[in-house]
Every structure is written in structure tokens, then in C-alpha cells.
Enzyme design. Sequence first.
Site, short mmCIF file in Angstrom:
data_model
loop_
_atom_site.label_atom_id
_atom_site.label_comp_id
_atom_site.label_asym_id
_atom_site.label_seq_id
_atom_site.Cartn_x
_atom_site.Cartn_y
_atom_site.Cartn_z
N LEU A 1 11.33 -20.82 -3.85
CA LEU A 1 10.41 -19.87 -3.16
C LEU A 1 9.28 -19.91 -3.85
O LEU A 1 9.37 -19.95 -5.08
CB LEU A 1 10.87 -18.52 -3.07
CG LEU A 1 10.01 -17.56 -3.04
CD1 LEU A 1 9.72 -17.29 -1.40
CD2 LEU A 1 10.51 -16.07 -3.03
N ASP B 1 0.85 -1.12 0.02
CA ASP B 1 -0.07 0.21 0.02
C ASP B 1 0.90 1.22 0.08
O ASP B 1 1.93 1.37 0.51
CB ASP B 1 -0.89 -0.06 1.03
CG ASP B 1 -1.90 1.05 1.12
OD1 ASP B 1 -2.33 1.25 0.15
OD2 ASP B 1 -2.42 1.41 2.36
N HIS C 1 2.83 3.23 -8.92
CA HIS C 1 2.67 1.84 -9.16
C HIS C 1 4.02 1.14 -9.83
O HIS C 1 4.62 0.12 -9.60
CB HIS C 1 1.51 1.56 -9.92
CG HIS C 1 0.23 1.87 -9.09
ND1 HIS C 1 -0.17 1.19 -7.84
CD2 HIS C 1 -0.62 2.71 -9.51
CE1 HIS C 1 -1.33 1.77 -7.53
NE2 HIS C 1 -1.89 2.63 -8.31
#
Length: 256
Positions: A141, A30, A47
Site C-alpha cells: 500500500l 474533517d 486531533h
Amino acid sequence: MLGKRSSAAPAKTDGPEDIQGPQHVAIIMDGNGRWAQKKGKIRTFGHKAGVESVRAVVRFARKNSIKSLTLFAFSSENWKRPEEEVSVLMELFNLVLNNEAKRLHKNGVRLKVIGDVSAFDDKLKQKIRKAEVMTAENSDLVLNIAANYGGRWDIVNAAQQLMQDVTAGKLGVDEINEATFDERISTAGLPELDLLIRTGGEHRISNFLLWQSAYAELYFTDVLWPDFSESVFQDAVDDFKQRQRRFGLTGEQVSV
């Protein structure tokens, strides 16, 4: 390969200092828009800047033996944002898939997109599928990108799958329990969620991983997502290691 998730509490430790690092971390990324606005830029600039933070947290996760990293990229509610911003987010998602999938594969990272991908156009769905297939056998991962995702959607989707199995005679009603539900949730097969981080100063989980967060440790930071670095990630992990995870027990029971 990663083992199946378990609802059982982990082995007892001698104290908070003995707690191992988190095996599954989720992050609500955020603050991109506010970061850009503080710099006099349009929201979409933030972004794009946030992509480097994604690279940083993936590096950190690999270096610190975190088995699964789940990033909240686009919620089912984000469609309500300005059309231009949504369009840029979709373009950015396409770009990241084009540029990052091979890098992830080279570094042993398995990519999964969790959420209702049916809402995306065919071109984007094909890119998602291609990236997932290419990285499917990697095990260093698991990187989950939550796109068009909502925690309530996840729960309803799992319930619908259970209903279909019962209707088809594959499962009895009395066999519906936490374990069978967990097998149908979007993060099935991954370690339990240990740590949920939210950047940007807000103190809510915004319909993210509702089922999975039942016993997760929550960590909130004022750092805006484009400024989230490996050192900030380390702060969150260090904080996690100082907590006593009781899973319904008393502090005395955990310390025994």
C-alpha cells in the site's frame, strides 16, 4: 511496483455490480475539532483521537487491496488556525512519524508525504525523509500524507517543473500535455484517484487533489473523523461499487 497512471477509461463492465473496488482512495479527515467540542474537550483532543481512525483506514485499505490511500492531514490554509492548534498538529505529526513509521514498514506500507515540506522545521523534515527512505521499497500500500498541501499549489508546482524542463531544453513546448503534466503532479506514478471521501458533513473538496479529482467519485458522510471506522469505510466502498463510471460516455455505451 505500481504501474503508471493512465488517463484512459477502464475496461467496460456489464453493470454497476461488476465494478471493482477503488484502487486509489483519498480522504479529507474533517470533524476532529467538532468531535472534541461535543465531548466538552478542547479542539486538539479531537486531533489526537483521530490518529486511531488513521490506523483503521490503513488496516482497511490493506485488507481490501487498495493500492494507494491519500489522507489530507494539514492544508496550506491550516496555518491560519489558532497558533496553539497548529503547534499541537505539528507535535502530533512528529509523534506519528516516530511511532507509526516502523509499524507501517513492518506491514509493507510505503509512506510518502506530499505537499510543500519546505515550510516545516529541519527536525520534522529529517523525520519525513527517514520514514520515506525506510519504507521506499514497500508495495502492499502507498500511504500519502498530504501535509502543507493545496491542490492549486500542486498544479502550479507541476507547471513550474514543466517550465524548467522546457527552459533546459529537456522538453519541447509541444510536448506539454496531460500525460507530461501528470508525471509532475505530486501523486505521479500512482493509480488514478477513484474515490474521494470527506467526513464531517461538509460538501466541498477544499483545494484537495484538484487535478486528480477530475473523474473521481465523491462520497460525503456526516461521520466526524474520530468516529470513522472500518465499517464506515466499507459503506463508502459499497456505495462506490454501485455507481456507473462513464468517463464521458453514455450509460448505454458503458453497459455494452
